[in-house]
Design a protein around this motif. Structure first.
Motif, PDB file in Angstrom:
ATOM      1  N   ARG A 152      32.816  69.566 -14.377  1.00 43.93           N
ATOM      2  CA  ARG A 152      33.470  68.568 -13.525  1.00 43.93           C
ATOM      3  C   ARG A 152      34.939  68.888 -13.328  1.00 43.93           C
ATOM      4  O   ARG A 152      35.568  69.587 -14.127  1.00 43.93           O
ATOM      5  N   ASP A 153      35.490  68.367 -12.241  1.00 43.70           N
ATOM      6  CA  ASP A 153      36.936  68.381 -12.079  1.00 43.70           C
ATOM      7  C   ASP A 153      37.540  67.460 -13.136  1.00 43.70           C
ATOM      8  O   ASP A 153      36.959  66.419 -13.461  1.00 43.70           O
ATOM      9  N   ASP A 201      35.328  63.558  -7.708  1.00 51.39           N
ATOM     10  CA  ASP A 201      34.774  62.801  -8.842  1.00 51.39           C
ATOM     11  C   ASP A 201      35.363  63.286 -10.163  1.00 51.39           C
ATOM     12  O   ASP A 201      34.646  63.581 -11.127  1.00 51.39           O
ATOM     13  N   ARG A 236      36.040  74.445  -9.273  1.00 53.46           N
ATOM     14  CA  ARG A 236      36.469  73.366 -10.180  1.00 53.46           C
ATOM     15  C   ARG A 236      37.981  73.284 -10.134  1.00 53.46           C
ATOM     16  O   ARG A 236      38.666  74.316 -10.102  1.00 53.46           O
TER      17      ARG A 236
END
Length: 546
Positions: free
Chosen positions: A37-38, A202, A180
Motif C-alpha cells: 500500500r501507499d 488509499d 507505490r
C-alpha cells in the motif's frame, strides 16, 4: 513485527549491523496491513525511518527472488531535501541491499552531473537524490522512470518548506501511475496532506511517534540570558557540557559566520555549515567532526537538515527556532540510536514568553535556569582535571619518565605539590576561557500576579531609584520607544520601571529598588546600536521635585 519474515539477504545485512529488533516505525511499515500500500508516515528524526522505508520497498525490488537481477533502469526512487540527507540515505540503503546485490546511485546538487549521468547509464536498482537534480536528469533523459515500482519522499514537509513543491510534482508526474508512493514526514501540515491526496491511492496513515510524546532520549533545558550575552552563554555551555560533538544553531548565514569565527578565535575546534559553502567544504566539515578534528558545528537549519552524527550529545539554540517543528528537528540531531542528548535553548529574558509558548507547542518539558556562570565552568573543570590527573597517575609510567620524576623530587626546589600543580596547569592550558555573564534571575517559580509585584508607585509606597539618560525632547525621546529600550538595555521588565520624566535634553526615570542594582550594571553595557546613549544613576529625589 520482527525481522524474521524478511528476505535472507536483508536479515543478513541487519544482523551484521547489530539490528536485533525493529524500531516502532520499522515495525509499523512491515505489518500485513501496510504490505503493497501507499504509506503516509509520521516519524521523528533518529527513529530508523531510512531502514524502515528500505525494508518497506523490498517486495517491489526483490519479489520472491533471493537476489536482485543485474542493475538496469531503476526500480525505486528516493527523494530527500538536502545533499547531506540524500548521501546518508544512499549509504544506509547501500549496506542494507549489499547482500542482495543492490546498486544505489545518488543524484544531488553540488556534485558532478556528468559523473552522475555515467553512473545512471551503468544501471541502478535504487536512485537517491535531491528534487532539483532529479528533475534535471529526468528532463535530460538520463533517468528513465518507466520501471519505477516505488517512490519515497523523505522529510516531505521540509521539501515543501524549502520550496520544492513544483519539482516534486514534476517528478511524480513522470513516474508510472501504478507505483507505490511512500511519504515520510515529521509533521503532516496542509501542504503534505494535499500532496498525499493528489499522488497517493488509499494511503495507510502511520503515526510511528505520538505527538504527545516527543523524543524521550532528549533532555530539554532553557537558559535565561541577557540579550547581548548570547555568545558568552554559548561559550559557557560548550565548556560546561564538554560534549564529544555539539551543534549550535543560528538563524542566518551571517550569524553562523560570526559565531563560528568568534568560537574559533576563543580556541574551540569548530566548523561551520551554511548554504553558501560548496559541497566539498560541507563534506570536509562533517568529516572533521566524525574524525574528532572538530567538536563544534555552527549551522543554519537548512544546512544541518538530515545530518547524522552519532556522537552528537549537545544541541544549542543560539537563536530561538522559528516554530515548534524547527525546535524538534534541531533537537533531533542528538539523542539518536538510544543515546541520551541535551537540547538547550538560549532565551533572552525579554523573549521568555515567546520561548514558553514555543516549548509548550512542541509538547516538550524544559527545565529553566540562568545561563551557566564562569564559576560553574571552573568548578566543573576542577572535577574533570582532577579525574584526568588521577587516571594518568594510575597508568603504568615509562621508566624514563619515572626516573625524571625522581630526579625532580630529589631537587629541594621542586615539591610534589608544585609538580602536581604544573601537571594541572598543562591540562588546563588548552581549554577556552569561560565568560563572565550577567545572572538573570529565574522567576519561573510560581509567578506572582502582576498587580502584586513590587514596583514604584505614584501614590506612595517605597521610593524607586532614579536614573538619568542623555536623550530628551530635543533628541526626539518618546515613551513609545523609551520603555522598551530601558527594559532591553537594563534587563528589567515594564513593571520594574516607574515614573518617566522627559525634559529638553535628558530623560529621568525611576527603577524599582530591588531591580536598581541589576539595571545599573546592565545599562553600562550598551550594544552597537545604543552605546552612544549614556545612562547614570541620580540621587533619590522627592516626589514633585525635578
Amino acid at each position: 513485527m520482527s525481522f524474521a519474515d524478511l528476505p535472507a539477504p536483508l536479515r543478513e545485512a541487519l544482523t551484521a549491523r547489530g539490528y536485533a529488533e525493529p524500531t516502532p516505525v520499522q515495525s509499523a511499515v512491515l505489518t500485513p496491513d501496510a504490505a503493497g500500500r501507499d504509506l503516509l508516515v509520521s516519524a521523528q528524526t533518529g527513529s530508523g525511518k531510512t531502514v524502515a522505508f528500505g525494508l518497506a520497498i523490498a517486495p517491489e525490488l526483490l519479489g520472491d527472488a533471493p537476489r536482485l537481477k543485474p542493475a538496469g533502469a531503476p526500480l525505486a526512487l528516493v527523494v530527500a531535501p538536502t545533499r547531506e540527507l540524500a548521501l546518508q540515505v544512499k549509504a544506509e540503503l547501500t549496506w542494507l541491499y549489499a547482500p542482495a546485490g543492490g546498486r544505489v546511485v545518488s543524484c544531488v546538487g553540488g556534485m558532478d552531473p556528468v559523473a552522475e549521468r555515467r553512473q545512471l547509464s551503468h544501471g541502478a536498482h535504487i536512485v537517491v537524490g535531491t528534487p532539483g537534480r532529479l528533475r534535471d536528469h529526468l528532463e535530460r533523459g538520463n533517468l528513465i522512470p518507466g520501471s519505477l515500482r516505488a517512490v519515497v519522499l523523505d522529510e516531505a514537509d521540509e521539501m515543501l518548506d524549502l520550496g520544492f513543491k513544483e519539482e516534486l510534482e514534476a517528478i511524480l508526474d513522470e513516474t508510472p501511475a501504478e507505483r507505490r508512493t511512500l511519504l515520510f514526514s515529521a509533521t503532516v501540515p496542509r501542504g503534505i496532506a494535499a500532496l498525499a491526496k493528489g499522488y497517493q491511492r488509499d494511503a495507510l496513515r502511520i503515526e510511528a511517534t505520538s505527538q504527545a510524546e516527543p523524543h524521550g532520549d532528549i533532555e530539554y533545558r532553557a537558559a535565561i540570558v541577557a540579550p547581548h550575552e548570547l555568545e558568552r552563554a554559548v561559550v559557557n555551555l560548550l565548556r560546561l557540557e564538554d560534549a564529544r560533538i555539539a551543534m549550535v544553531f543560528c538563524a542566518t548565514r551571517a550569524s553562523v559566520a560570526r559565531l563560528h569565527g568568534n568560537l574559533s578565535e576563543r580556541g574551540f575546534s569548530a566548523v561551520a555549515l551554511s548554504g553558501e559553502l560548496s559541497q566539498a567544504e560541507r563534506s570536509r566539515a562533517l568529516q572533521n567532526l566524525r574524525d574528532g578534528r572538530a567538536r563544534v558545528c555552527v549551522a543554519t537549519d537548512v544546512a544541518a537538515r538530515g545530518i547524522d552524527l552519532p556522537d552528537l550529545g549537545l544541541v544549542i539554540h543560539a537563536e530561538l527556532p522559528r516554530d515548534p517543528e524547527t525546535l524538534l528537528h534541531r533537537s533531533g540531531r542528538t539523542g539518536r540510536a538510544g543515546r541520551k542528548g541535551v537540547s538547550v535553548l538560549l532565551v533572552p529574558h525579554t523573549r521568555r514568553r515567546l520561548a514558553e509558548r514555543l516549548i509548550a507547542a512542541a509538547r516538550v518539558k524544559a527545565s529553566w535556569a540562568p545561563a551557566p556562570s564562569a564559576e560553574a565552568v571552573r568548578a566543573r573543570d576542577d572535577e574533570r582535571l582532577a579525574a584526568q590527573a588521577r587516571a594518568m597517575v594510575a597508568e603504568e609510567p615509562e621508566e624514563a619518565d619515572l626516573d625524571l620524576a625522581r630526579r625532580l623530587l630529589a631537587d629541594q626546589a621542586v615539591s610534589a605539590e608544585a609538580l602536581a600543580a604544573a601537571l594541572l596547569h598543562v591540562l588546563r592550558a588548552p581549554l577556552p576561557a569561560p565568560e563572565e555573564v550577567t545572572e538573570i534571575a529565574d522567576r519561573s517559580a510560581p509567578r506572582a500576579p502582576r498587580e502584586a509585584a513590587p514596583r514604584p508607585q505614584e501614590g506612595g509606597g517605597e521610593e524607586g531609584v532614579w536614573f538619568r539618560m542623555d536623550v530628551g525632547r530635543d533628541g526626539r525621546a518618546d515613551p513609545k520607544w523609551l520603555l522598551p529600550f530601558l527594559c532591553r538595555r537594563g534587563h528589567v521588565t515594564r513593571q520594574e520601571i516607574g515614573r518617566i520624566r522627559i525634559l529638553a535634553r535628558e530623560t529621568q526615570f525611576e527603577v524599582a529598588p530591588y531591580a536598581a542594582q541589576r539595571f545599573a550594571a546592565a545599562s553600562r553595557k550598551g550594544d552597537e546600536q545604543d552605546a552612544h546613549i549614556r545612562i547614570v544613576p541620580m540621587q533619590p529625589m522627592r516626589r514633585g521635585k525635578r
